[in-house]
Design an enzyme around this catalytic site. Sequence first.
Site, PDB file in Angstrom:
ATOM      1  N   GLY A 188      69.743  13.973  30.085  1.00 15.12           N
ATOM      2  CA  GLY A 188      68.447  14.419  29.570  1.00 15.12           C
ATOM      3  C   GLY A 188      67.682  15.293  30.538  1.00 15.12           C
ATOM      4  O   GLY A 188      67.464  14.908  31.671  1.00 15.12           O
ATOM      5  N   SER A 189      67.253  16.476  30.101  1.00 16.10           N
ATOM      6  CA  SER A 189      66.656  17.406  31.048  1.00 16.10           C
ATOM      7  C   SER A 189      66.125  18.644  30.337  1.00 16.10           C
ATOM      8  O   SER A 189      65.992  18.674  29.114  1.00 16.10           O
ATOM      9  CB  SER A 189      67.710  17.807  32.086  1.00 16.10           C
ATOM     10  OG  SER A 189      68.911  18.141  31.436  1.00 16.10           O
ATOM     11  N   ARG A 190      65.847  19.672  31.148  1.00 13.46           N
ATOM     12  CA  ARG A 190      65.276  20.907  30.617  1.00 13.46           C
ATOM     13  C   ARG A 190      65.664  22.066  31.524  1.00 13.46           C
ATOM     14  O   ARG A 190      65.860  21.896  32.735  1.00 13.46           O
ATOM     15  CB  ARG A 190      63.750  20.739  30.555  1.00 13.46           C
ATOM     16  CG  ARG A 190      62.961  22.004  30.298  1.00 13.46           C
ATOM     17  CD  ARG A 190      61.499  21.655  30.189  1.00 13.46           C
ATOM     18  NE  ARG A 190      60.624  22.755  30.541  1.00 13.46           N
ATOM     19  CZ  ARG A 190      59.303  22.706  30.485  1.00 13.46           C
ATOM     20  NH1 ARG A 190      58.706  21.597  30.093  1.00 13.46           N
ATOM     21  NH2 ARG A 190      58.584  23.749  30.820  1.00 13.46           N
TER      22      ARG A 190
END
Length: 220
Positions: A188-190
């Site tokens: 999970g990240s950006r």
Amino acid sequence: MRLHREGNTIILTTSAVLLAVNFLSYKYLFAGNATAIYATAGISLILFLLVVQFFRVPDRQLTINERQIVAPADGTVVVIEETEETEYFHDKRRQISIFMSPINVHVNRNPISGIVRYFRYYPGKYLVAWHPKSSTENERTTVVIEAKNGVQVLFRQIAGAMARRIVWYVREGEAVEQTSEMGFIKFGSRVDVFVPLDAKINVKMGEKTKGGVTVLAEMN
């Protein structure tokens, strides 16, 4: 499709733990209780498949074009705006942000070919990836690549609430190829991409991107 090398240790560890749990459930915890044993096995299989799918690297026809800026990650476009980039450019740029959920492919790819002019790693917090301060306070990297036409593109790997490790394969001063692997973010990240103001934006809010395939913008 193949599995990414960053998942080797996690997949092996998960397998060992789940096998141990199922052995204990069969021998001791739920001995004689077939329903509980089958339920434990089913849940274990689901957990194992969830971990494995996170490290998948699907086969794709990658986009190679010196005038195009391709998505460095799979995910959803959550930001398209003009903003002041204060770390490297110190001027206005167009920011495109891609949110990567735990079910997305988490390989990160170079958006253009060129020379890595700048690289920094910053330890930090683990705010949810869509938090406005995640790009300045979370664990992150900043990479600037200069294309042969002199255009520079900055992008950041940003850890999310679940992510606890960012991996990168680039170094300042080296040449990189468009769509080649530059790193990996676990769970999970950006990714934020900063392009010149005169670049033509090819995506819209809410659009799904494929790393190395989707064209984010075109350079003039």
